[in-house]
Design a protein around this motif. Structure first.
Motif, PDB file in Angstrom:
ATOM      1  N   LEU A  39      69.174  17.639  22.625  1.00 50.54           N
ATOM      2  CA  LEU A  39      69.923  18.691  23.298  1.00 50.54           C
ATOM      3  C   LEU A  39      69.780  18.543  24.810  1.00 50.54           C
ATOM      4  O   LEU A  39      68.706  18.193  25.320  1.00 50.54           O
ATOM      5  N   THR A  40      70.871  18.803  25.511  1.00 50.67           N
ATOM      6  CA  THR A  40      70.898  18.752  26.967  1.00 50.67           C
ATOM      7  C   THR A  40      71.612  19.993  27.482  1.00 50.67           C
ATOM      8  O   THR A  40      72.209  20.752  26.707  1.00 50.67           O
ATOM      9  N   THR A  41      71.563  20.202  28.769  1.00 50.33           N
ATOM     10  CA  THR A  41      72.288  21.337  29.332  1.00 50.33           C
ATOM     11  C   THR A  41      73.788  21.184  29.104  1.00 50.33           C
ATOM     12  O   THR A  41      74.517  22.176  29.062  1.00 50.33           O
ATOM     13  N   GLU A  42      74.255  19.937  28.951  1.00 46.77           N
ATOM     14  CA  GLU A  42      75.689  19.695  28.745  1.00 46.77           C
ATOM     15  C   GLU A  42      76.134  19.988  27.317  1.00 46.77           C
ATOM     16  O   GLU A  42      77.246  20.471  27.089  1.00 46.77           O
ATOM     17  N   ASN A  43      75.295  19.697  26.308  1.00 50.68           N
ATOM     18  CA  ASN A  43      75.734  19.880  24.918  1.00 50.68           C
ATOM     19  C   ASN A  43      75.132  21.101  24.231  1.00 50.68           C
ATOM     20  O   ASN A  43      75.451  21.398  23.084  1.00 50.68           O
ATOM     21  N   LEU A  44      74.252  21.826  24.918  1.00 47.59           N
ATOM     22  CA  LEU A  44      73.525  22.934  24.304  1.00 47.59           C
ATOM     23  C   LEU A  44      74.442  23.995  23.713  1.00 47.59           C
ATOM     24  O   LEU A  44      74.182  24.531  22.632  1.00 47.59           O
ATOM     25  N   ALA A  45      75.521  24.292  24.384  1.00 41.49           N
ATOM     26  CA  ALA A  45      76.414  25.368  23.924  1.00 41.49           C
ATOM     27  C   ALA A  45      77.164  24.990  22.648  1.00 41.49           C
ATOM     28  O   ALA A  45      77.586  25.874  21.889  1.00 41.49           O
ATOM     29  N   ASP A  46      77.307  23.686  22.380  1.00 44.75           N
ATOM     30  CA  ASP A  46      78.136  23.242  21.262  1.00 44.75           C
ATOM     31  C   ASP A  46      77.351  22.777  20.041  1.00 44.75           C
ATOM     32  O   ASP A  46      77.906  22.710  18.939  1.00 44.75           O
ATOM     33  N   GLU A  47      76.091  22.438  20.219  1.00 44.67           N
ATOM     34  CA  GLU A  47      75.303  21.903  19.106  1.00 44.67           C
ATOM     35  C   GLU A  47      74.614  23.028  18.335  1.00 44.67           C
ATOM     36  O   GLU A  47      74.140  23.997  18.917  1.00 44.67           O
ATOM     37  N   HIS A  48      74.523  22.874  17.004  1.00 48.31           N
ATOM     38  CA  HIS A  48      73.766  23.847  16.213  1.00 48.31           C
ATOM     39  C   HIS A  48      72.277  23.604  16.438  1.00 48.31           C
ATOM     40  O   HIS A  48      71.859  22.519  16.852  1.00 48.31           O
ATOM     41  N   LEU A  49      71.439  24.611  16.162  1.00 50.74           N
ATOM     42  CA  LEU A  49      70.022  24.546  16.495  1.00 50.74           C
ATOM     43  C   LEU A  49      69.116  24.324  15.287  1.00 50.74           C
ATOM     44  O   LEU A  49      67.917  24.558  15.374  1.00 50.74           O
ATOM     45  N   CYS A  50      69.680  23.900  14.162  1.00 47.65           N
ATOM     46  CA  CYS A  50      68.909  23.474  12.986  1.00 47.65           C
ATOM     47  C   CYS A  50      68.212  24.600  12.242  1.00 47.65           C
ATOM     48  O   CYS A  50      68.326  24.701  11.022  1.00 47.65           O
ATOM     49  N   CYS A  51      67.444  25.431  12.933  1.00 50.57           N
ATOM     50  CA  CYS A  51      66.577  26.402  12.257  1.00 50.57           C
ATOM     51  C   CYS A  51      67.378  27.345  11.361  1.00 50.57           C
ATOM     52  O   CYS A  51      66.991  27.618  10.235  1.00 50.57           O
TER      53      CYS A  51
ATOM     54  N   ARG B 231      64.443  25.978  29.736  1.00 49.03           N
ATOM     55  CA  ARG B 231      63.306  25.086  29.516  1.00 49.03           C
ATOM     56  C   ARG B 231      63.667  23.607  29.662  1.00 49.03           C
ATOM     57  O   ARG B 231      62.791  22.792  29.974  1.00 49.03           O
ATOM     58  N   LEU B 232      64.913  23.247  29.397  1.00 46.71           N
ATOM     59  CA  LEU B 232      65.280  21.833  29.368  1.00 46.71           C
ATOM     60  C   LEU B 232      64.998  21.141  30.692  1.00 46.71           C
ATOM     61  O   LEU B 232      64.607  19.968  30.716  1.00 46.71           O
ATOM     62  N   GLY B 233      65.158  21.857  31.787  1.00 43.62           N
ATOM     63  CA  GLY B 233      64.886  21.273  33.093  1.00 43.62           C
ATOM     64  C   GLY B 233      63.403  21.047  33.348  1.00 43.62           C
ATOM     65  O   GLY B 233      63.035  20.359  34.317  1.00 43.62           O
ATOM     66  N   GLU B 234      62.544  21.600  32.480  1.00 36.88           N
ATOM     67  CA  GLU B 234      61.097  21.439  32.616  1.00 36.88           C
ATOM     68  C   GLU B 234      60.562  20.265  31.801  1.00 36.88           C
ATOM     69  O   GLU B 234      59.353  20.064  31.716  1.00 36.88           O
ATOM     70  N   GLY B 235      61.477  19.513  31.179  1.00 36.09           N
ATOM     71  CA  GLY B 235      61.056  18.391  30.352  1.00 36.09           C
ATOM     72  C   GLY B 235      60.944  18.725  28.873  1.00 36.09           C
ATOM     73  O   GLY B 235      60.486  17.908  28.074  1.00 36.09           O
ATOM     74  N   HIS B 236      61.365  19.935  28.490  1.00 36.42           N
ATOM     75  CA  HIS B 236      61.367  20.354  27.088  1.00 36.42           C
ATOM     76  C   HIS B 236      62.341  19.475  26.299  1.00 36.42           C
ATOM     77  O   HIS B 236      63.447  19.195  26.755  1.00 36.42           O
ATOM     78  N   VAL B 237      61.920  19.049  25.099  1.00 38.18           N
ATOM     79  CA  VAL B 237      62.747  18.162  24.264  1.00 38.18           C
ATOM     80  C   VAL B 237      63.034  18.830  22.928  1.00 38.18           C
ATOM     81  O   VAL B 237      62.117  19.327  22.262  1.00 38.18           O
ATOM     82  N   PHE B 238      64.303  18.871  22.572  1.00 36.79           N
ATOM     83  CA  PHE B 238      64.731  19.307  21.244  1.00 36.79           C
ATOM     84  C   PHE B 238      65.580  18.164  20.687  1.00 36.79           C
ATOM     85  O   PHE B 238      66.685  17.916  21.143  1.00 36.79           O
ATOM     86  N   ARG B 239      65.024  17.447  19.709  1.00 34.70           N
ATOM     87  CA  ARG B 239      65.709  16.297  19.114  1.00 34.70           C
ATOM     88  C   ARG B 239      65.986  16.608  17.651  1.00 34.70           C
ATOM     89  O   ARG B 239      65.103  17.060  16.925  1.00 34.70           O
ATOM     90  N   LYS B 240      67.215  16.335  17.212  1.00 35.72           N
ATOM     91  CA  LYS B 240      67.605  16.697  15.856  1.00 35.72           C
ATOM     92  C   LYS B 240      68.494  15.630  15.236  1.00 35.72           C
ATOM     93  O   LYS B 240      69.092  14.811  15.945  1.00 35.72           O
ATOM     94  N   LEU B 241      68.544  15.657  13.920  1.00 39.97           N
ATOM     95  CA  LEU B 241      69.483  14.808  13.208  1.00 39.97           C
ATOM     96  C   LEU B 241      70.885  15.275  13.541  1.00 39.97           C
ATOM     97  O   LEU B 241      71.159  16.477  13.560  1.00 39.97           O
ATOM     98  N   ASN B 242      71.775  14.341  13.812  1.00 37.34           N
ATOM     99  CA  ASN B 242      73.145  14.695  14.165  1.00 37.34           C
ATOM    100  C   ASN B 242      73.945  14.968  12.890  1.00 37.34           C
ATOM    101  O   ASN B 242      74.847  14.221  12.507  1.00 37.34           O
TER     102      ASN B 242
END
Length: 250
Positions: A8-20, A41-52
């Motif tokens: 997830l990035t600031t660019e795709n955050l609004a469009d991607e589902h969040l898995c949970c 949080r993403l600008g702080e180095g936070h990583v959210f990686r998911k299966l596409n």
């Protein structure tokens, strides 16, 4: 095995589902609260990686210095959640996500990776037996059975903040510390508020909305912590009113 993962990035955050919580396009308050939390949080180095794919397969981690947990250490990553649920289980996705996190940590010159565990596996915490297969070891403990697991690359280790080791507060009411890092939290808070109002149970809800508040919490914390009669009860999200009832009968 689908090997298409996405971060997830600031660019795709609004469009991607969040898995949970896999939902339709209908807005869900918990998901939108999580999305807002992530955007900060993403600008702080936070990583959210998911299966596409439309599945619950993801890992979420952050630099320990900016992770909202009462754990201290230098140059570590902290894993909030590693979750593979349902049909995708058994396909190596958990290993792939953990290996990505460890490789990312090494590539960025981190001293290691850590996560919250317990001497007995707790709900809502990542599988610590799985983590130990990668070399994670217990590096700190609390008197009430929680453990800090770490995989160190350079011999240094993180530790629980001193305030997290003394899980007592003055307030005797049912007291819940929470942040919006997990999309389930919104509905759990609403359930508890309704129950306490109906049953005339005094309730204190404390929104942990800054990093400083998180680092100074009086107990271990992943995104949620429950106290009753001044005593720490659990980091587990209360599954239902029966779970809440058991705490209140103590």
């Amino acid at each position: 095995m689908n090997t298409d993962f996405i971060n997830l990035t600031t660019e795709n955050l609004a469009d991607e589902h969040l898995c949970c919580i896999i939902r339709s396009r209908t807005l869900h308050p918990g998901i939108e609260a999580k999305r807002q939390w992530l955007s900060e949080r993403l600008g702080e180095g936070h990583v959210f990686r998911k299966l596409n794919a439309k599945a619950t397969v993801f890992i979420e981690y952050a630099p320990l210095e900016t992770a909202w947990v009462p754990i201290t250490g230098n140059n570590y990553y902290y894993i909030y959640c590693l979750w593979v649920y349902g049909n995708p289980k058994g396909n190596g996705y958990g290993r792939s996500l953990m290996e990505y996190c460890l490789a990312d940590a090494k590539a960025k010159g981190k001293s290691g990776v850590c996560m919250l565990g317990a001497n007995k596996q707790k709900s809502w915490l990542s599988d610590q037996s799985f983590a130990k297969k990668f070399g994670f070891e217990v590096v700190d403990t609390t008197d009430n059975g929680y453990e800090l697991l770490a995989l160190s690359f350079d011999g240094t280790t993180p530790k629980f903040a001193p305030n997290a080791k003394s899980p007592e507060i003055e307030n005797k009411e049912l007291t819940i510390y929470y942040d919006m890092q997990c999309p389930y939290i919104y509905q759990k808070i609403e359930m508890i508020k309704q129950y306490c109002e109906t049953n005339h149970v005094p309730l204190s809800l404390i929104h942990v909305d800054t990093l400083q508040k998180a680092k100074e919490l009086p107990c271990v914390f992943n995104n949620w912590a429950v106290f009753y009669k001044g005593h720490f009860e659990t980091v587990n999200l209360l599954s239902d009113t029966n779970h809440l009832n058991r705490i209140l009968k103590k």
